[in-house]
Write a protein that holds these residues in place. Structure first.
Motif, PDB file in Angstrom:
ATOM      1  N   SER A 182     -16.890  48.644 -22.852  1.00  0.00           N
ATOM      2  CA  SER A 182     -15.617  48.388 -23.537  1.00  0.00           C
ATOM      3  C   SER A 182     -14.501  49.244 -22.943  1.00  0.00           C
ATOM      4  CB  SER A 182     -15.761  48.668 -25.034  1.00  0.00           C
ATOM      5  OG  SER A 182     -16.733  47.827 -25.615  1.00  0.00           O
ATOM      6  N   MET A 183     -14.826  50.507 -22.652  1.00  0.00           N
ATOM      7  CA  MET A 183     -13.820  51.406 -22.080  1.00  0.00           C
ATOM      8  C   MET A 183     -13.350  50.904 -20.709  1.00  0.00           C
ATOM      9  SD  MET A 183     -14.286  55.362 -20.877  1.00  0.00           S
ATOM     10  CE  MET A 183     -15.265  54.792 -19.487  1.00  0.00           C
ATOM     11  N   VAL A 184     -14.329  50.505 -19.852  1.00  0.00           N
ATOM     12  CA  VAL A 184     -13.956  50.016 -18.519  1.00  0.00           C
ATOM     13  C   VAL A 184     -13.162  48.715 -18.641  1.00  0.00           C
ATOM     14  CG1 VAL A 184     -14.861  49.176 -16.324  1.00  0.00           C
ATOM     15  CG2 VAL A 184     -15.937  51.131 -17.432  1.00  0.00           C
ATOM     16  N   GLY A 185     -13.563  47.849 -19.586  1.00  0.00           N
ATOM     17  CA  GLY A 185     -12.818  46.616 -19.793  1.00  0.00           C
ATOM     18  C   GLY A 185     -11.379  46.876 -20.207  1.00  0.00           C
ATOM     19  N   GLU A 186     -11.197  47.859 -21.117  1.00  0.00           N
ATOM     20  CA  GLU A 186      -9.837  48.200 -21.535  1.00  0.00           C
ATOM     21  C   GLU A 186      -9.047  48.820 -20.387  1.00  0.00           C
ATOM     22  OE1 GLU A 186     -10.254  50.698 -24.896  1.00  0.00           O
ATOM     23  OE2 GLU A 186     -11.035  49.119 -26.220  1.00  0.00           O
ATOM     24  N   LEU A 187      -9.726  49.668 -19.578  1.00  0.00           N
ATOM     25  CA  LEU A 187      -9.053  50.231 -18.410  1.00  0.00           C
ATOM     26  C   LEU A 187      -8.627  49.139 -17.429  1.00  0.00           C
ATOM     27  CD1 LEU A 187     -11.209  53.407 -17.624  1.00  0.00           C
ATOM     28  CD2 LEU A 187      -8.857  53.356 -18.477  1.00  0.00           C
ATOM     29  N   ASP A 188      -9.529  48.177 -17.213  1.00  0.00           N
ATOM     30  CA  ASP A 188      -9.218  47.074 -16.308  1.00  0.00           C
ATOM     31  C   ASP A 188      -8.032  46.265 -16.827  1.00  0.00           C
ATOM     32  OD1 ASP A 188      -9.472  45.418 -14.111  1.00  0.00           O
ATOM     33  OD2 ASP A 188     -10.989  44.146 -15.042  1.00  0.00           O
ATOM     34  N   SER A 189      -8.088  45.980 -18.141  1.00  0.00           N
ATOM     35  CA  SER A 189      -6.982  45.215 -18.735  1.00  0.00           C
ATOM     36  C   SER A 189      -5.670  45.989 -18.657  1.00  0.00           C
ATOM     37  CB  SER A 189      -7.324  44.877 -20.193  1.00  0.00           C
ATOM     38  OG  SER A 189      -6.272  44.207 -20.819  1.00  0.00           O
ATOM     39  N   SER A 190      -5.742  47.307 -18.937  1.00  0.00           N
ATOM     40  CA  SER A 190      -4.525  48.129 -18.874  1.00  0.00           C
ATOM     41  C   SER A 190      -3.988  48.196 -17.450  1.00  0.00           C
ATOM     42  CB  SER A 190      -4.831  49.536 -19.389  1.00  0.00           C
ATOM     43  OG  SER A 190      -5.271  49.507 -20.725  1.00  0.00           O
ATOM     44  N   LYS A 191      -4.923  48.285 -16.475  1.00  0.00           N
ATOM     45  CA  LYS A 191      -4.493  48.342 -15.074  1.00  0.00           C
ATOM     46  C   LYS A 191      -3.767  47.055 -14.679  1.00  0.00           C
ATOM     47  CE  LYS A 191      -6.305  48.821 -10.380  1.00  0.00           C
ATOM     48  NZ  LYS A 191      -7.541  48.962  -9.555  1.00  0.00           N
ATOM     49  N   LYS A 192      -4.365  45.899 -15.085  1.00  0.00           N
ATOM     50  CA  LYS A 192      -3.726  44.630 -14.760  1.00  0.00           C
ATOM     51  C   LYS A 192      -2.356  44.504 -15.435  1.00  0.00           C
ATOM     52  CE  LYS A 192      -8.031  42.107 -13.965  1.00  0.00           C
ATOM     53  NZ  LYS A 192      -8.924  41.015 -14.451  1.00  0.00           N
ATOM     54  N   LYS A 193      -2.288  44.944 -16.702  1.00  0.00           N
ATOM     55  CA  LYS A 193      -1.002  44.871 -17.397  1.00  0.00           C
ATOM     56  C   LYS A 193       0.021  45.776 -16.730  1.00  0.00           C
ATOM     57  CE  LYS A 193      -2.789  43.605 -21.951  1.00  0.00           C
ATOM     58  NZ  LYS A 193      -2.938  44.018 -23.371  1.00  0.00           N
ATOM     59  N   LEU A 194      -0.442  46.976 -16.316  1.00  0.00           N
ATOM     60  CA  LEU A 194       0.470  47.900 -15.648  1.00  0.00           C
ATOM     61  C   LEU A 194       0.967  47.318 -14.325  1.00  0.00           C
ATOM     62  CD1 LEU A 194       1.793  50.680 -15.561  1.00  0.00           C
ATOM     63  CD2 LEU A 194      -0.287  51.569 -14.472  1.00  0.00           C
ATOM     64  N   GLN A 195       0.050  46.690 -13.584  1.00  0.00           N
ATOM     65  CA  GLN A 195       0.452  46.070 -12.324  1.00  0.00           C
ATOM     66  C   GLN A 195       1.463  44.954 -12.562  1.00  0.00           C
ATOM     67  OE1 GLN A 195      -3.326  44.916 -10.693  1.00  0.00           O
ATOM     68  NE2 GLN A 195      -3.650  46.885  -9.660  1.00  0.00           N
ATOM     69  N   LYS A 196       1.186  44.138 -13.596  1.00  0.00           N
ATOM     70  CA  LYS A 196       2.136  43.075 -13.903  1.00  0.00           C
ATOM     71  C   LYS A 196       3.483  43.639 -14.327  1.00  0.00           C
ATOM     72  CE  LYS A 196      -1.195  39.515 -15.254  1.00  0.00           C
ATOM     73  NZ  LYS A 196      -1.673  38.634 -16.356  1.00  0.00           N
ATOM     74  N   THR A 197       3.428  44.716 -15.149  1.00  0.00           N
ATOM     75  CA  THR A 197       4.680  45.324 -15.610  1.00  0.00           C
ATOM     76  C   THR A 197       5.470  45.893 -14.435  1.00  0.00           C
ATOM     77  OG1 THR A 197       3.617  45.872 -17.716  1.00  0.00           O
ATOM     78  CG2 THR A 197       5.639  47.046 -17.160  1.00  0.00           C
ATOM     79  N   GLU A 198       4.758  46.589 -13.524  1.00  0.00           N
ATOM     80  CA  GLU A 198       5.431  47.133 -12.349  1.00  0.00           C
ATOM     81  C   GLU A 198       6.010  46.028 -11.476  1.00  0.00           C
ATOM     82  OE1 GLU A 198       2.395  49.438 -10.538  1.00  0.00           O
ATOM     83  OE2 GLU A 198       2.677  51.182 -11.838  1.00  0.00           O
ATOM     84  N   LYS A 199       5.226  44.946 -11.349  1.00  0.00           N
ATOM     85  CA  LYS A 199       5.684  43.830 -10.540  1.00  0.00           C
ATOM     86  C   LYS A 199       6.951  43.209 -11.140  1.00  0.00           C
ATOM     87  CE  LYS A 199       4.109  39.207  -9.254  1.00  0.00           C
ATOM     88  NZ  LYS A 199       2.963  38.245  -9.349  1.00  0.00           N
ATOM     89  N   ILE A 200       6.908  42.980 -12.448  1.00  0.00           N
ATOM     90  CA  ILE A 200       8.066  42.371 -13.119  1.00  0.00           C
ATOM     91  C   ILE A 200       9.268  43.309 -13.057  1.00  0.00           C
ATOM     92  CG2 ILE A 200       8.949  41.644 -15.366  1.00  0.00           C
ATOM     93  CD1 ILE A 200       6.145  40.604 -15.991  1.00  0.00           C
TER      94      ILE A 200
END
Length: 592
Positions: free
Chosen positions: A346-364
């Motif tokens: 669960s922790m790695v899944g949340e980290l992965d999701s947070s990383k993807k969201k952060l990448q999307k946020t940085e991209k946007i």
């Protein structure tokens, strides 16, 4: 990427070892019954089998242990994860097995030796000997009673008149010898003339070999034993055979045999006392040693079962530290380690999701900054250009009115082109600005089917050659979202589908409920029957300002991705050249 928490082979081996342990216990019981109770029989088959088993079994178990020890030290030399911990666990389990076995073995051997050397065994042996002597004396007294009575000189007188009145004779005999329990009289042909007494002693007829005065052979009928005596009475040339005897108590012979066997066992215990003590020690050693070896073997597999999740956690942690957030561990058990693995996943899944969201946020954020700068840099010169073009046209009209018609036409066309292009740039800048300042969604609960039908009704009239199918959208699905922004999502995807189906086609829309990990989602699929997306274009589909269409801004799918991202959802696509494209949208069911 997934790591297996624990192999099923370990559980299979443990089950096999448990079954082997139960079999060994059964063999110990059999050997105890067959060997320790027959120590006098040095050449018995049981002893030979025992010798073979006691030699082969420990060797096989030792071989298994040596193989595992060599493998363990090899892993330790290679610094494999968990090797040191496994070695400590094996030593700990082996020590526990040894500490639990030694006191029990010592106590058992001491108790049995004390019991063998105690007066209790001697007293029991004396009791059996006395009981056996009493049995023999009883047996002989009955036999001697018959012999003495049968050889008595008074017997012929007692039997006088037995042909005429056998009942009176039998009563006279019983009064003189009450121990006699039956009498049977036969004529010269061996047929019965008279019988009295215990019915079990009755004989159908007298055989030729039983025609001499004296003791007849002992007869056993079931649990009844008979002592018989035959007396041949001759008078007036006629022979009369008289058989009388004693019936032993029911089961006497069987009890006597059991008493004899028990007496023999205790005599062997006394006779082979020293050998028995050595045998007990060897017995415990040879059967405790394989059990100890089995415990060590089981400790290897138990250690593997314990450290496997820990090793997987260590390897997974290393992958996460290296940036691989796709790692997952398959948990088999529901114990504390299983809960720990679930928490790690669960922790790695949340980290992965947070990383993807952060990448999307940085991209946007990056593209928003570019859009704002681009709008600022382009907008500043647009107004002067437009004003200058209009002034040229106005000044020309004032100065050269009525002549220079050809020059006027050129100026007019040029100014018109400048103004039109400036207006196009201004329109594009407004779209850039809208993308950069896309507002936060205003969520409310809506019916998904009604929302899709509303957008579909608008676009059905725009492109009559394209049909839109919404039959597979559940009318009961309700989502919490911004309806205006989501209409924009559907509209942009429709426009892309229309452009991919220039000669007409069909758009299929479906919606299902799915569950990923612990979250429920609504998965929306929008599929067209268009030309598909080129493989070289696919990685850039959601990039802002990337377009393959003439006059396009490249912001349609970027805005779609941004809106889905703001709704905590996810969007992706599958495409095949010549068959069409399917866009997938996952939106969380926040109401549940």
């Amino acid at each position: 990427m997934r790591l297996k928490s624990s192999g099923s082979s370990t559980s299979v081996v443990l089950v096999v070892m448990i079954l082997f342990y139960i079999l060994l216990i059964r063999v110990i019981i059999i050997f105890f019954q067959q060997i320790l109770l027959h120590l006098a029989s040095t050449q018995s088959l049981a002893n030979v089998i025992a010798l073979v088993v006691l030699i082969v079994l420990p060797l096989v178990l030792l071989g298994i242990i040596v193989i595992n020890v060599v493998k363990l030290f090899r892993d330790r030399a290679k610094r494999k994860p968990g090797a040191r911990f496994k070695l400590r666990l094996v030593l700990f389990f082996s020590l526990v097995a040894l500490l639990s076995a030694v006191p029990q073995t010592t106590l058992s051997i001491t108790f049995l030796n004390s019991l063998i050397n105690s007066q209790f065994i001697s007293q029991i042996n004396d009791v059996f000997s006395s009981a056996w002597e009493i049995t023999i004396d009883y047996y002989r007294s009955k036999e001697n009673n018959l012999r003495t009575f049968g050889s008595s000189p008074q017997l012929p007188r007692l039997l006088y008149g037995i042909e005429d009145d056998p009942q009176a004779v039998w009563e006279s005999i019983r009064s003189l010898n009450p121990e006699l329990q039956f009498i049977q009289v036969f004529d010269a042909t061996g047929r019965e003339r008279y019988f009295a007494g215990t019915e079990e002693a009755r004989t159908a007829m007298l055989f030729d070999q039983d025609t001499a005065t004296g003791m007849l052979p002992k007869v056993e009928r079931g649990e009844t034993t008979l002592f018989r005596y035959l007396y041949v009475l001759t008078r007036g040339g006629r022979r009369t055979y008289v058989v009388f005897g004693i019936v032993l108590p029911v089961g006497f012979d069987e009890q006597a045999r059991q008493l004899s066997d028990s007496r023999e066992i205790f005599e062997q215990l006394n006779r082979f006392k020293d050998i028995l003590q050595v045998g007990i020690i060897l017995f415990y050693f040879y059967f405790s040693f394989p059990i100890l070896l089995i415990s060590i073997i089981v400790s290897f597999f138990l250690s593997e079962e314990i450290i496997r999740p820990i090793i997987n956690l260590e390897e997974a942690t290393r992958h996460v530290a290296q940036g691989d957030l796709s790692i997952r561990i398959l948990a088999r058990s529901g114990d504390e380690l299983g809960n720990l693995i679930d928490s790690f996943n669960s922790m790695v899944g949340e980290l992965d999701s947070s990383k993807k969201k952060l990448q999307k946020t940085e991209k946007i954020a990056a593209w928003q900054e570019i859009a704002q700068r681009l709008a600022h840099e382009i907008k500043n010169p647009l107004t002067p250009i437009k004003l200058a073009a209009e002034r040229i046209r106005k000044k020309f009209d004032e100065t050269y009115a009525g002549n220079a018609a050809e020059f006027k036409t050129v100026i007019e066309n040029s100014v018109q082109a400048i103004v039109a292009e400036v207006e196009n740039l201004d329109k594009m800048l407004k779209e850039f600005n809208n993308f950069a300042k896309l507002p936060d969604p205003v969520r409310k609960q809506v019916n998904l089917k009604d929302l899709i039908d509303e957008v579909t009704a608008v676009y059905m009239s725009v492109a009559a050659e394209v049909s839109i199918k919404t039959d597979h959208v559940d009318p009961d699905i309700r989502l919490t979202l911004d309806p205006n922004q989501f209409k924009q999502v559907i509209a942009n995807l429709f426009m892309n589908a229309f452009q991919a189906m220039e000669g007409g086609g069909t758009i299929y829309i479906s919606a299902d409920l799915v569950k990923k990990e612990k979250t429920n989602y609504c998965r929306i699929q929008i599929r067209d029957t268009g030309s598909g997306i080129d493989e070289s274009v696919q990685p850039h589909v959601f990039n802002p300002y990337f377009t393959t269409k003439h006059g396009g801004t490249g912001l349609g799918l970027s805005i779609v991705e941004r809106i889905i991202f703001d709704h905590n959802g996810n969007i992706w696509f599958e495409t095949q050249k010549g068959l069409g494209t399917t866009f997938f949208i996952d939106l969380p069911l926040e109401s549940e």
